[in-house]
Design a protein around this motif. Structure first.
Motif, PDB file in Angstrom:
ATOM      1  N   ARG A 103       0.888  -1.297   0.082  1.00  8.99           N
ATOM      2  CA  ARG A 103       0.011  -0.063   0.222  1.00  8.99           C
ATOM      3  C   ARG A 103       0.972   1.190   0.011  1.00  8.99           C
ATOM      4  NH1 ARG A 103      -4.337  -2.257   4.384  1.00  8.99           N
ATOM      5  NH2 ARG A 103      -3.154  -4.019   4.781  1.00  8.99           N
ATOM      6  N   GLU A 147       1.668  -8.983   2.626  1.00  7.56           N
ATOM      7  CA  GLU A 147       1.733  -7.677   2.174  1.00  7.56           C
ATOM      8  C   GLU A 147       3.441  -7.266   2.758  1.00  7.56           C
ATOM      9  OE1 GLU A 147       0.489  -3.126   3.678  1.00  7.56           O
ATOM     10  OE2 GLU A 147      -0.329  -5.023   4.752  1.00  7.56           O
ATOM     11  N   THR A 156      -8.685  -7.710  -2.553  1.00  8.97           N
ATOM     12  CA  THR A 156      -9.463  -6.436  -2.484  1.00  8.97           C
ATOM     13  C   THR A 156     -10.642  -6.508  -1.659  1.00  8.97           C
ATOM     14  OG1 THR A 156     -10.565  -6.526  -4.552  1.00  8.97           O
ATOM     15  CG2 THR A 156      -8.469  -5.336  -4.644  1.00  8.97           C
ATOM     16  N   LEU A 206      -9.195  -6.846   1.924  1.00  8.61           N
ATOM     17  CA  LEU A 206      -8.864  -5.650   2.426  1.00  8.61           C
ATOM     18  C   LEU A 206      -9.832  -4.846   2.768  1.00  8.61           C
ATOM     19  CD1 LEU A 206      -5.618  -5.078   0.152  1.00  8.61           C
ATOM     20  CD2 LEU A 206      -5.548  -6.117   2.839  1.00  8.61           C
ATOM     21  N   ALA A 207     -10.808  -4.744   2.005  1.00  5.46           N
ATOM     22  CA  ALA A 207     -11.899  -3.785   2.336  1.00  5.46           C
ATOM     23  C   ALA A 207     -12.538  -4.164   3.603  1.00  5.46           C
ATOM     24  CB  ALA A 207     -13.110  -3.843   0.957  1.00  5.46           C
ATOM     25  N   GLU A 208     -12.806  -5.594   3.955  1.00  2.00           N
ATOM     26  CA  GLU A 208     -13.330  -6.033   5.091  1.00  2.00           C
ATOM     27  C   GLU A 208     -12.442  -5.865   6.301  1.00  2.00           C
ATOM     28  OE1 GLU A 208     -14.009 -10.120   4.252  1.00  2.00           O
ATOM     29  OE2 GLU A 208     -15.690  -9.710   3.036  1.00  2.00           O
ATOM     30  N   GLN A 209     -11.352  -5.701   6.050  1.00  2.00           N
ATOM     31  CA  GLN A 209     -10.242  -5.592   7.269  1.00  2.00           C
ATOM     32  C   GLN A 209     -10.452  -3.970   7.640  1.00  2.00           C
ATOM     33  OE1 GLN A 209      -5.935  -5.746   6.226  1.00  2.00           O
ATOM     34  NE2 GLN A 209      -5.696  -7.315   7.714  1.00  2.00           N
ATOM     35  N   ALA A 210     -10.404  -3.083   6.490  1.00  2.00           N
ATOM     36  CA  ALA A 210     -10.499  -1.804   6.989  1.00  2.00           C
ATOM     37  C   ALA A 210     -12.018  -1.444   7.524  1.00  2.00           C
ATOM     38  CB  ALA A 210     -10.526  -1.012   5.657  1.00  2.00           C
ATOM     39  N   LEU A 211     -13.050  -2.294   7.493  1.00  2.96           N
ATOM     40  CA  LEU A 211     -13.996  -2.096   8.089  1.00  2.96           C
ATOM     41  C   LEU A 211     -14.216  -2.630   9.660  1.00  2.96           C
ATOM     42  CD1 LEU A 211     -16.709  -2.844   5.306  1.00  2.96           C
ATOM     43  CD2 LEU A 211     -15.841  -0.357   6.115  1.00  2.96           C
ATOM     44  N   SER A 212     -13.196  -3.562   9.831  1.00  9.34           N
ATOM     45  CA  SER A 212     -13.417  -4.304  10.986  1.00  9.34           C
ATOM     46  C   SER A 212     -12.944  -3.244  12.036  1.00  9.34           C
ATOM     47  CB  SER A 212     -12.860  -5.751  11.337  1.00  9.34           C
ATOM     48  OG  SER A 212     -11.568  -5.665  10.975  1.00  9.34           O
ATOM     49  N   GLN A 240     -10.125  -2.266  14.948  1.00  5.96           N
ATOM     50  CA  GLN A 240      -8.863  -2.613  15.023  1.00  5.96           C
ATOM     51  C   GLN A 240      -8.614  -2.516  16.447  1.00  5.96           C
ATOM     52  OE1 GLN A 240      -6.785  -3.049  12.679  1.00  5.96           O
ATOM     53  NE2 GLN A 240      -8.581  -2.708  11.458  1.00  5.96           N
TER      54      GLN A 240
END
Length: 165
Positions: A14, A96, A153, A156-162, A164
């Motif tokens: 990224r 990554e 993708t 990563l989108a699901e990870q961004a919404l969960s 932290q």
């Protein structure tokens, strides 16, 4: 009909946006092609002799001449493609990490070239590697490997919404 098995590693980074590392397939059959001529670094293995993750690590190193960079391995699952004797099941993990494509030292394969000449020549498995955005990578990859980009993708989108920890 026998199924062949292949495993690989899709590096992603990224920077200003998401990018994935692909390798351009080597040899004279791919030399003048660009669309659908790139691949996730991967290779075949025998399930009775090796587990898919070990095969993915080995094949990455064989194709690029570099070890898989340190990072978490995210499973992207399996995809089957091809037909008849060419049917293949590919298992891929995403990692990554960053890697300088100019540092690759590709492995080689032997092939009779030109066809029916009796001359065996050596060609790189991957003649170059490069980073691409997912949209560009979709055009570069062969159709059978494209689902892995969607899975990455989506992950990563699901990870961004969960939330932290």
């Amino acid at each position: 009909m026998s199924l062949r098995y292949s495993a690989g590693v899709l590096l992603f980074r990224r920077t200003s946006g998401l990018e994935v590392l692909l390798g351009h397939m080597g040899g004279p059959l791919w030399a003048k092609k660009d669309a659908s001529a790139w691949s996730i670094p991967k290779g075949e293995y025998e399930p009775a002799e090796e587990d898919p993750q070990s095969a993915a690590r080995r094949e990455f190193t064989e194709e690029l001449g570099l070890p898989v960079p340190a990072g978490d391995w995210t499973p992207l699952g399996d995809v089957q493609y091809g037909s008849g004797r060419g049917k293949k099941q590919v298992t891929v993990w995403a990692v990554e990490a960053d890697l300088d494509p100019s540092e690759i030292v590709p492995g080689h394969f032997d092939m009779e070239w030109p066809p029916r000449s009796g001359r065996i020549q050596q060609f790189p498995e991957i003649d170059r590697a490069a980073w691409f955005t997912p949209d560009i990578a979709l055009d570069k990859l062969g159709k059978g490997q494209r689902p892995f980009l969607d899975r990455l993708t989506q992950h990563l989108a699901e990870q961004a919404l969960s939330p932290q920890d």
